[in-house]
Design an enzyme around this catalytic site. Structure first.
Site, PDB file in Angstrom:
ATOM      1  N   GLU A  45      15.485 -35.073  27.393  1.00 15.36           N
ATOM      2  CA  GLU A  45      16.093 -35.483  28.664  1.00 15.36           C
ATOM      3  C   GLU A  45      17.244 -34.521  28.922  1.00 15.36           C
ATOM      4  O   GLU A  45      18.269 -34.574  28.250  1.00 15.36           O
ATOM      5  CB  GLU A  45      16.614 -36.927  28.569  1.00 15.36           C
ATOM      6  CG  GLU A  45      17.356 -37.384  29.812  1.00 15.36           C
ATOM      7  CD  GLU A  45      18.141 -38.670  29.592  1.00 15.36           C
ATOM      8  OE1 GLU A  45      19.235 -38.785  30.165  1.00 15.36           O
ATOM      9  OE2 GLU A  45      17.679 -39.548  28.842  1.00 15.36           O
ATOM     10  N   THR A  73      20.906 -38.123  33.964  1.00 17.58           N
ATOM     11  CA  THR A  73      22.122 -38.214  34.788  1.00 17.58           C
ATOM     12  C   THR A  73      21.813 -37.827  36.236  1.00 17.58           C
ATOM     13  O   THR A  73      22.544 -37.061  36.868  1.00 17.58           O
ATOM     14  CB  THR A  73      23.269 -37.336  34.213  1.00 17.58           C
ATOM     15  OG1 THR A  73      23.265 -37.419  32.786  1.00 17.58           O
ATOM     16  CG2 THR A  73      24.618 -37.820  34.703  1.00 17.58           C
ATOM     17  N   LYS A 133      16.214 -48.138  30.754  1.00 10.89           N
ATOM     18  CA  LYS A 133      17.140 -47.593  29.762  1.00 10.89           C
ATOM     19  C   LYS A 133      18.288 -48.581  29.552  1.00 10.89           C
ATOM     20  O   LYS A 133      19.019 -48.882  30.483  1.00 10.89           O
ATOM     21  CB  LYS A 133      17.691 -46.242  30.249  1.00 10.89           C
ATOM     22  CG  LYS A 133      18.720 -45.639  29.289  1.00 10.89           C
ATOM     23  CD  LYS A 133      19.140 -44.246  29.703  1.00 10.89           C
ATOM     24  CE  LYS A 133      20.238 -44.257  30.737  1.00 10.89           C
ATOM     25  NZ  LYS A 133      20.955 -42.958  30.819  1.00 10.89           N
TER      26      LYS A 133
END
Length: 214
Positions: A45, A73, A133
């Site tokens: 990621e 993000t 998440k």
């Protein structure tokens, strides 16, 4: 649901460990990602705090077809689209954003939003997220997954933030489908110690295999 979405979701779950790469230059981000992959971690990621993150994602996706490279993000639709155009296999954000969820559903790209409450998780499920998440996981703890799975037995959870080698087994025992690991895994890359990132990755994969083969 397209086969591509299904395949990428399967790759995320199969990878088990998702290395969360943060760096202050594109070169460092690419190097630490490759160091993690060299150690056996096939899920990356790459956060959008990295300058020109989309270019790094494009390069890694092209060079490492067996891995699954996602964007992290991601705070807005424009960034999400940019990541998708670069070939990102999935989109991760620190909170649930309904507009990003809509975009990801439109293009059949898995969206993994950060959630820390039952309300956020329900919204994420309603918005089509296949994996949620749990963030920050260090605040919630493994018991949070067990608690969430009582009313939401269908939820897939990826804890991120505070996951390390010592508590890895606890997260999977609690029902995590995969985990996100940042500083504890790829932290040495910030100072250029990519060999240590590779060693860390090997240790994580060894522990993961032990957990899954029990």
């Amino acid at each position: 649901m397209t086969m591509n979405r299904v395949q990428n979701l399967q790759k995320i779950v199969d990878a088990g460990i998702i290395a969360v790469g943060r760096a202050d230059t594109p070169e460092k981000a690419e190097a630490l990602s490759k160091a993690a992959i060299k150690g056996g971690v096939m899920g990356i990621e790459l956060t959008f705090t990295v300058p020109h993150a989309d270019q790094v994602i494009a390069k890694l996706t092209e060079e490492l077809p067996d891995g699954v490279i996602g964007a992290g993000t991601v705070l807005d639709v424009a960034s999400a689209r940019l990541a998708m155009m670069a070939g990102a296999g999935y989109i991760v954000s620190p909170t649930y954003d309904p507009d990003i969820a809509k975009l990801c559903n439109l293009y059949q790209v898995p969206y993994l939003p950060g959630c820390s409450s039952m309300t956020e998780m329900q919204r994420a499920l309603e918005g089509g997220s296949d994996i949620v998440k749990l963030f920050p996981a260090s605040v919630a703890g493994p018991s949070m997954i067990k608690a969430v799975k009582a009313p939401f037995p269908q939820i897939n959870v990826m804890p991120t933030g505070g996951v390390d080698l010592d508590n890895l087994d606890q997260w999977f025992a609690a029902g995590a489908v995969c985990v996100g690991a940042g500083g504890n895994l790829v932290g040495p890359g910030e100072t250029g110690d990519y060999d240590q990132v590779t060693e860390n990755a090997k240790a994580y994969i060894k522990k993961l295999n032990e957990i899954r083969n029990k």
